[in-house]
Design an enzyme around this catalytic site. Sequence first.
Site, PDB file in Angstrom:
ATOM      1  N   GLY A  98       0.821  -1.206  -0.011  1.00 52.94           N
ATOM      2  CA  GLY A  98      -0.099   0.106  -0.005  1.00 52.94           C
ATOM      3  C   GLY A  98       0.796   1.233   0.174  1.00 52.94           C
ATOM      4  O   GLY A  98       2.104   1.041   0.282  1.00 52.94           O
ATOM      5  N   GLN A  99       0.095   2.501   0.100  1.00 52.27           N
ATOM      6  CA  GLN A  99       0.772   3.473  -0.074  1.00 52.27           C
ATOM      7  C   GLN A  99       1.571   4.080   0.857  1.00 52.27           C
ATOM      8  O   GLN A  99       2.568   4.758   0.884  1.00 52.27           O
ATOM      9  CB  GLN A  99      -0.112   4.744  -0.723  1.00 52.27           C
ATOM     10  CG  GLN A  99      -1.318   5.252   0.020  1.00 52.27           C
ATOM     11  CD  GLN A  99      -1.863   6.515  -0.131  1.00 52.27           C
ATOM     12  OE1 GLN A  99      -1.215   7.087  -0.929  1.00 52.27           O
ATOM     13  NE2 GLN A  99      -3.109   6.770   0.524  1.00 52.27           N
ATOM     14  N   ILE A 100       1.100   3.986   2.262  1.00 58.29           N
ATOM     15  CA  ILE A 100       2.117   4.383   3.524  1.00 58.29           C
ATOM     16  C   ILE A 100       3.259   3.380   3.363  1.00 58.29           C
ATOM     17  O   ILE A 100       4.392   3.834   3.698  1.00 58.29           O
ATOM     18  CB  ILE A 100       1.319   4.124   4.816  1.00 58.29           C
ATOM     19  CG1 ILE A 100      -0.121   5.306   4.703  1.00 58.29           C
ATOM     20  CG2 ILE A 100       2.079   4.222   6.113  1.00 58.29           C
ATOM     21  CD1 ILE A 100      -1.085   5.222   6.093  1.00 58.29           C
ATOM     22  N   ARG A 134     -11.815   2.474   3.447  1.00 56.14           N
ATOM     23  CA  ARG A 134     -13.453   2.718   3.481  1.00 56.14           C
ATOM     24  C   ARG A 134     -13.876   2.649   2.097  1.00 56.14           C
ATOM     25  O   ARG A 134     -13.156   3.515   1.271  1.00 56.14           O
ATOM     26  CB  ARG A 134     -13.484   3.930   4.244  1.00 56.14           C
ATOM     27  CG  ARG A 134     -15.047   4.250   4.392  1.00 56.14           C
ATOM     28  CD  ARG A 134     -15.323   5.653   4.738  1.00 56.14           C
ATOM     29  NE  ARG A 134     -15.120   5.781   6.245  1.00 56.14           N
ATOM     30  CZ  ARG A 134     -16.045   6.022   7.298  1.00 56.14           C
ATOM     31  NH1 ARG A 134     -17.249   5.882   7.047  1.00 56.14           N
ATOM     32  NH2 ARG A 134     -15.665   6.035   8.472  1.00 56.14           N
ATOM     33  N   ARG A 138     -19.273   3.426   8.880  1.00 55.38           N
ATOM     34  CA  ARG A 138     -18.146   3.559   9.880  1.00 55.38           C
ATOM     35  C   ARG A 138     -18.251   1.949  10.774  1.00 55.38           C
ATOM     36  O   ARG A 138     -17.081   1.261  10.711  1.00 55.38           O
ATOM     37  CB  ARG A 138     -18.363   4.533  10.853  1.00 55.38           C
ATOM     38  CG  ARG A 138     -17.250   5.019  11.498  1.00 55.38           C
ATOM     39  CD  ARG A 138     -17.169   5.996  12.518  1.00 55.38           C
ATOM     40  NE  ARG A 138     -18.020   5.511  13.733  1.00 55.38           N
ATOM     41  CZ  ARG A 138     -17.619   4.994  14.766  1.00 55.38           C
ATOM     42  NH1 ARG A 138     -16.065   5.179  14.856  1.00 55.38           N
ATOM     43  NH2 ARG A 138     -18.287   4.724  15.690  1.00 55.38           N
ATOM     44  N   ASP A 190      -0.825  13.069  13.909  1.00 64.73           N
ATOM     45  CA  ASP A 190      -1.716  14.170  14.497  1.00 64.73           C
ATOM     46  C   ASP A 190      -0.588  15.076  15.548  1.00 64.73           C
ATOM     47  O   ASP A 190      -0.964  16.241  15.409  1.00 64.73           O
ATOM     48  CB  ASP A 190      -2.856  13.778  15.442  1.00 64.73           C
ATOM     49  CG  ASP A 190      -3.723  12.679  14.535  1.00 64.73           C
ATOM     50  OD1 ASP A 190      -4.300  13.152  13.605  1.00 64.73           O
ATOM     51  OD2 ASP A 190      -3.441  11.201  14.963  1.00 64.73           O
ATOM     52  N   HIS A 193      -7.553   8.398  17.327  1.00 62.63           N
ATOM     53  CA  HIS A 193      -7.270   9.011  15.917  1.00 62.63           C
ATOM     54  C   HIS A 193      -8.444   9.046  15.197  1.00 62.63           C
ATOM     55  O   HIS A 193      -8.652   8.188  14.500  1.00 62.63           O
ATOM     56  CB  HIS A 193      -6.046   8.028  15.640  1.00 62.63           C
ATOM     57  CG  HIS A 193      -5.844   8.390  14.095  1.00 62.63           C
ATOM     58  ND1 HIS A 193      -5.041   9.693  13.594  1.00 62.63           N
ATOM     59  CD2 HIS A 193      -6.359   8.021  12.865  1.00 62.63           C
ATOM     60  CE1 HIS A 193      -5.091   9.618  12.395  1.00 62.63           C
ATOM     61  NE2 HIS A 193      -5.644   8.686  11.868  1.00 62.63           N
TER      62      HIS A 193
HETATM   63  P1  NAI Z   1      -3.697   1.344   1.122  1.00 67.46           P
HETATM   64  O1  NAI Z   1      -5.124   0.937   0.659  1.00 67.46           O
HETATM   65  O2  NAI Z   1      -2.724   2.088   0.122  1.00 67.46           O
HETATM   66  O3  NAI Z   1      -2.956   0.124   1.442  1.00 67.46           O
HETATM   67  C1  NAI Z   1      -3.394  -0.842   2.287  1.00 67.46           C
HETATM   68  C2  NAI Z   1      -2.782  -2.123   1.952  1.00 67.46           C
HETATM   69  O4  NAI Z   1      -3.479  -2.875   2.821  1.00 67.46           O
HETATM   70  C3  NAI Z   1      -3.244  -2.748   0.732  1.00 67.46           C
HETATM   71  O5  NAI Z   1      -1.946  -3.103   0.049  1.00 67.46           O
HETATM   72  C4  NAI Z   1      -4.123  -3.911   1.331  1.00 67.46           C
HETATM   73  O6  NAI Z   1      -3.878  -4.910   0.194  1.00 67.46           O
HETATM   74  C5  NAI Z   1      -3.439  -4.405   2.634  1.00 67.46           C
HETATM   75  N1  NAI Z   1      -4.253  -5.176   3.283  1.00 67.46           N
HETATM   76  C6  NAI Z   1      -5.554  -5.270   3.385  1.00 67.46           C
HETATM   77  N2  NAI Z   1      -5.827  -6.314   4.466  1.00 67.46           N
HETATM   78  C7  NAI Z   1      -4.907  -6.746   4.773  1.00 67.46           C
HETATM   79  C8  NAI Z   1      -4.794  -7.764   5.743  1.00 67.46           C
HETATM   80  N3  NAI Z   1      -5.436  -8.655   6.301  1.00 67.46           N
HETATM   81  N4  NAI Z   1      -3.108  -8.139   5.855  1.00 67.46           N
HETATM   82  C9  NAI Z   1      -2.295  -7.662   5.340  1.00 67.46           C
HETATM   83  N5  NAI Z   1      -2.419  -6.511   4.233  1.00 67.46           N
HETATM   84  C10 NAI Z   1      -3.899  -6.071   4.161  1.00 67.46           C
HETATM   85  O7  NAI Z   1      -3.847   2.131   2.405  1.00 67.46           O
HETATM   86  P2  NAI Z   1      -2.656   3.216   3.068  1.00 67.46           P
HETATM   87  O8  NAI Z   1      -2.955   4.642   2.440  1.00 67.46           O
HETATM   88  O9  NAI Z   1      -1.310   2.636   3.057  1.00 67.46           O
HETATM   89  O10 NAI Z   1      -3.337   3.179   4.549  1.00 67.46           O
HETATM   90  C11 NAI Z   1      -3.355   2.131   5.381  1.00 67.46           C
HETATM   91  C12 NAI Z   1      -4.189   2.379   6.548  1.00 67.46           C
HETATM   92  O11 NAI Z   1      -3.682   3.496   7.409  1.00 67.46           O
HETATM   93  C13 NAI Z   1      -5.336   2.824   6.427  1.00 67.46           C
HETATM   94  O12 NAI Z   1      -6.376   1.911   7.398  1.00 67.46           O
HETATM   95  C14 NAI Z   1      -5.364   4.141   6.788  1.00 67.46           C
HETATM   96  O13 NAI Z   1      -6.974   4.565   7.113  1.00 67.46           O
HETATM   97  C15 NAI Z   1      -4.654   4.258   7.929  1.00 67.46           C
HETATM   98  N6  NAI Z   1      -4.070   5.492   8.114  1.00 67.46           N
HETATM   99  C16 NAI Z   1      -3.706   6.017   9.444  1.00 67.46           C
HETATM  100  C17 NAI Z   1      -3.100   6.869   9.934  1.00 67.46           C
HETATM  101  C18 NAI Z   1      -2.947   7.121  11.309  1.00 67.46           C
HETATM  102  O14 NAI Z   1      -2.600   8.318  11.739  1.00 67.46           O
HETATM  103  N7  NAI Z   1      -2.983   6.281  12.420  1.00 67.46           N
HETATM  104  C19 NAI Z   1      -2.825   7.968   9.006  1.00 67.46           C
HETATM  105  C20 NAI Z   1      -2.978   7.605   7.626  1.00 67.46           C
HETATM  106  C21 NAI Z   1      -3.741   6.442   7.136  1.00 67.46           C
END
Ligand code: NAI
Length: 331
Positions: free
Chosen positions: A13-15, A91, A97, A158, A186
């Site tokens: 994923g992107q993070i 989402r 939610r 944050d 969060h």
């Molecule tokens: P993304 O959608 O780009 O990547 C998520 C990845 O997780 C995807 O590659 C997906 O296939 C994988 N995934 C899904 N189910 C899985 C599982 N059971 N086991 C392993 N991998 C799995 O999302 P992104 O942008 O990387 O964000 C990831 C999460 O971080 C999201 O839930 C987002 O809301 C959260 N987030 C939290 C923040 C915080 O401050 N706590 C800040 C920004 C995002």
Amino acid sequence: MAPINVVVTGAAGQIAYSLLYQLAAGNVFGQDVPINLRLLDIAPAMGILNGVVMELEDLASPLLSDVLPTDQPELAFKDADAAFLVGAMPRKQGMERKDLLAANVKIFKVQGEALDKFAKKTVKVLVVGNPANTNALMCSHYAPSIPKENFTAMTRLDQNRAQAALAIKLGVVVDKVKNVTIWGNHSSTQYPDAAHATVEKNGKVQPVPEAVNDESWLNQTFVETIQKRGAAVIAARTMSSAMSAAKAAGDHMRDWWYGTQPNQFVSMGVVSDGSYGIPKDIVFSFPVTIKDKQYKIVQGLNINSFARSKLDITAKELEEERAEANHILQQ
Ligand code: NAI
């Protein structure tokens, strides 16, 4: 030095894309600690993950001892020293939610069970995937052989946002602002609190409220801007924060591993011990200091009635999330 085993879930994923570079560059565990990277994602993402592995090879980083892409939690979590749980179900349009919570607590139950069975008992777990606080709580419940202190949720993004907003307001470089606190979830109920923060301006250290000298800006504009910052980034970028989220995850884990600076605290979602009248057994973001990989909740900060009402709102939301999560997992 022997390599440490570091897990990143959601690795395609992107993070993760930004986080993995930081790990390879030694920005988190240091320039002299080699890493065995364990990259977990789901089966449909394995093609993308292989591309990420190619790029990791092409970084030519001497710190990457070994890189394992997998969709098997038992392989990913084997002997883990540190785990970034980033992977989560995003989402989708029309999703409530509640549906999001349902999908994600199930993922974190499975990962908690895998950590319990396969990881080292000293593993440090940072949950980034949303709803991060409640995911961390569920993950810890399903990993009873690992101390609950080892499960944390990320509110560092944050904190970084709040610190940066104050620095801009006060016209100083961001590291001149210290000890901003994020309390609670969060989510948009979090309470970004500058009451105990300080700023160094023109060689003089001052409390932030005195330097800003605008209570209504601090209590409203500042609080709401930070609460809604994630949504503002999505509106502008059409994708959620990733580069800044990855940097924050690195900051969180580095401070947990190596400790906080003297006279400074950072915010982390941790299992509440009842400090500040917050109900026990929710993962609540508190100010903490860290030494020898152990954090302590900062005690004795003055909570005025405005802050008290904000803390209570976000604690209540976390209790509701916990009730919903327990309900889902008992079905
Ligand atoms: P993304 O959608 O780009 O990547 C998520 C990845 O997780 C995807 O590659 C997906 O296939 C994988 N995934 C899904 N189910 C899985 C599982 N059971 N086991 C392993 N991998 C799995 O999302 P992104 O942008 O990387 O964000 C990831 C999460 O971080 C999201 O839930 C987002 O809301 C959260 N987030 C939290 C923040 C915080 O401050 N706590 C800040 C920004 C995002």
